[in-house]
Design an enzyme around this catalytic site. Sequence first.
Site, mmCIF file in Angstrom:
data_model
loop_
_atom_site.group_PDB
_atom_site.id
_atom_site.type_symbol
_atom_site.label_atom_id
_atom_site.label_comp_id
_atom_site.label_asym_id
_atom_site.label_seq_id
_atom_site.Cartn_x
_atom_site.Cartn_y
_atom_site.Cartn_z
ATOM 1 C CB SER A 169 -0.860 -0.001 1.273
ATOM 2 O OG SER A 169 -1.500 1.238 1.442
ATOM 3 C CE1 TYR A 225 -3.899 -2.150 5.395
ATOM 4 C CE2 TYR A 225 -3.411 0.161 4.946
ATOM 5 C CZ TYR A 225 -3.723 -1.116 4.499
ATOM 6 O OH TYR A 225 -3.847 -1.352 3.151
HETATM 7 N N1 LIG Z 1 -8.804 -0.452 -0.995
HETATM 8 C C1 LIG Z 1 -7.780 0.326 -0.708
HETATM 9 O O1 LIG Z 1 -7.910 1.565 -0.621
HETATM 10 C C2 LIG Z 1 -6.404 -0.296 -0.555
HETATM 11 C C3 LIG Z 1 -5.294 0.562 -0.651
HETATM 12 C C4 LIG Z 1 -4.027 0.019 -0.533
HETATM 13 C C5 LIG Z 1 -3.875 -1.326 -0.290
HETATM 14 N N2 LIG Z 1 -4.973 -2.143 -0.199
HETATM 15 C C6 LIG Z 1 -4.728 -3.563 0.068
HETATM 16 O O2 LIG Z 1 -5.335 -4.318 -0.953
HETATM 17 C C7 LIG Z 1 -5.620 -5.625 -0.455
HETATM 18 C C8 LIG Z 1 -7.031 -6.000 -0.854
HETATM 19 O O3 LIG Z 1 -7.932 -5.115 -0.197
HETATM 20 P P1 LIG Z 1 -9.265 -4.589 -0.889
HETATM 21 O O4 LIG Z 1 -9.150 -3.132 -1.035
HETATM 22 O O5 LIG Z 1 -9.604 -5.410 -2.075
HETATM 23 O O6 LIG Z 1 -10.282 -4.848 0.316
HETATM 24 P P2 LIG Z 1 -11.579 -5.769 0.433
HETATM 25 O O7 LIG Z 1 -12.526 -5.466 -0.660
HETATM 26 O O8 LIG Z 1 -12.042 -5.616 1.846
HETATM 27 O O9 LIG Z 1 -11.007 -7.255 0.202
HETATM 28 C C9 LIG Z 1 -10.184 -7.866 1.166
HETATM 29 C C10 LIG Z 1 -10.021 -9.330 0.811
HETATM 30 O O10 LIG Z 1 -9.202 -9.949 1.824
HETATM 31 C C11 LIG Z 1 -9.883 -11.104 2.323
HETATM 32 N N3 LIG Z 1 -9.597 -11.338 3.730
HETATM 33 C C12 LIG Z 1 -9.706 -10.450 4.735
HETATM 34 N N4 LIG Z 1 -9.443 -11.071 5.911
HETATM 35 C C13 LIG Z 1 -9.155 -12.359 5.606
HETATM 36 C C14 LIG Z 1 -8.831 -13.494 6.404
HETATM 37 N N5 LIG Z 1 -8.771 -13.438 7.744
HETATM 38 N N6 LIG Z 1 -8.590 -14.676 5.770
HETATM 39 C C15 LIG Z 1 -8.691 -14.745 4.407
HETATM 40 N N7 LIG Z 1 -9.004 -13.730 3.628
HETATM 41 C C16 LIG Z 1 -9.246 -12.533 4.227
HETATM 42 C C17 LIG Z 1 -11.364 -10.802 2.098
HETATM 43 O O11 LIG Z 1 -12.103 -12.004 1.929
HETATM 44 P P3 LIG Z 1 -13.116 -12.632 3.030
HETATM 45 O O12 LIG Z 1 -13.717 -11.514 3.811
HETATM 46 O O13 LIG Z 1 -14.081 -13.395 2.187
HETATM 47 O O14 LIG Z 1 -12.246 -13.526 3.848
HETATM 48 C C18 LIG Z 1 -11.343 -10.063 0.777
HETATM 49 O O15 LIG Z 1 -11.343 -10.975 -0.299
HETATM 50 C C19 LIG Z 1 -5.369 -5.568 1.044
HETATM 51 O O16 LIG Z 1 -4.115 -6.157 1.334
HETATM 52 C C20 LIG Z 1 -5.332 -4.091 1.344
HETATM 53 O O17 LIG Z 1 -4.538 -3.795 2.463
HETATM 54 C C21 LIG Z 1 -6.228 -1.652 -0.328
#
Ligand SMILES: NC(=O)c1ccc[n+]([C@@H]2O[C@H](COP(=O)([O-])OP(=O)(O)OC[C@H]3O[C@@H](n4cnc5c(N)ncnc54)[C@H](OP(=O)(O)O)[C@@H]3O)[C@@H](O)[C@H]2O)c1
Length: 310
Positions: A144, A157
């Site tokens: 990130s 985080y």
């Molecule tokens: N969105 C942003 O602004 C942003 C910015 C920078 C980085 N990121 C990073 O991008 C990545 C994906 O995030 P996203 O934005 O796509 O968020 P999201 O829509 O909330 O998706 C998160 C994913 O992680 C899975 N997950 C969460 N806890 C888990 C657990 N205990 N075991 C297995 N799977 C788990 C969730 O699946 P289940 O709930 O089905 O388990 C979901 O598929 C993350 O690493 C996040 O830190 C996001």
Amino acid sequence: MFDYAASTAMVTGASRGIGAELARALASRGIGRLILVARTADDLHSLAERITAHHGTPVEVVVADLAQPGAPESIKIETDRRQLKVDLLINNAGFGSYGAFETLPLDKELAMISVNIAALISLTRLYLPEMVERGRGAVMNVGSTAAFQPTPYMTTYGATKAFVQSFSEGLWAEMQDKGGDVRVICLCPGGTETNFGAVVGADRGRFEDTRMASPVDVAQAGLHALETGQPYIVVGAMNYIGSLMPRIAPRAVVACVAASVLRPIEKAPQNSRAKKRTLSFPVMTTWAVIAAGCIGGAYLLVSQRRECQD
Ligand SMILES: NC(=O)c1ccc[n+]([C@@H]2O[C@H](COP(=O)([O-])OP(=O)(O)OC[C@H]3O[C@@H](n4cnc5c(N)ncnc54)[C@H](OP(=O)(O)O)[C@@H]3O)[C@@H](O)[C@H]2O)c1
């Protein structure tokens, strides 16, 4: 290029958001097989069905809670049982929390470390040896822009993502010493339109004017960087500039600027301009660096003139 057709890719956190888009993007690039991992079985199965129907890609689903100790080892046992080898591991699963650190539930902070760090390390350690042995493969870790400076009120985080960044770059350098083609990349998105904010519970008021990337664009940027062999990619030009600024600005200035941007609105001092600020973090950091540069330049100028006079 990366030989997608001859590869099996595992994507963690594939049930929605960036992970689901990475899975779709891989399928459209002709990946040989996909393994989707997350907790929500229904979402994984429906995505698997849609991908297979649309692209003809064989998709395996492994339901796992990566916060649980031993989950990565169970996933490896399961893929071995199904005789699946992993050529491309995408450690995408992750989440954050928001608020004054001392008020946040400790179990959620520790679960975040388990998912964002421990599971990522474990899965990499479990699948990397086979890639090194085959002389080809790739690990993509989703970091990130939070990795490049402290993120007050999302303190744990940001620290987990700083770890992911450092770990990925260290591993990338290790792979340069090997003869084969094993790639390591850290994909660093900025704010992205997914369910992440809802999970974090962030005060949207502070971020509502911040431009969000689409998860489709983030996935495309990540795969493009993988194909070109880059060690990391920051998605978005302004995010990239923002990621450079903290390298030269004083650390305390960077932390304070980040706090002014991320501080919950209701906690901001009444007369503070922070309440009205809606600029994105990179822009704020840029201004902080310019200010620090001006002060530093003025100081050098004055001290040089004094030396000349002496
Ligand atoms: N969105 C942003 O602004 C942003 C910015 C920078 C980085 N990121 C990073 O991008 C990545 C994906 O995030 P996203 O934005 O796509 O968020 P999201 O829509 O909330 O998706 C998160 C994913 O992680 C899975 N997950 C969460 N806890 C888990 C657990 N205990 N075991 C297995 N799977 C788990 C969730 O699946 P289940 O709930 O089905 O388990 C979901 O598929 C993350 O690493 C996040 O830190 C996001």
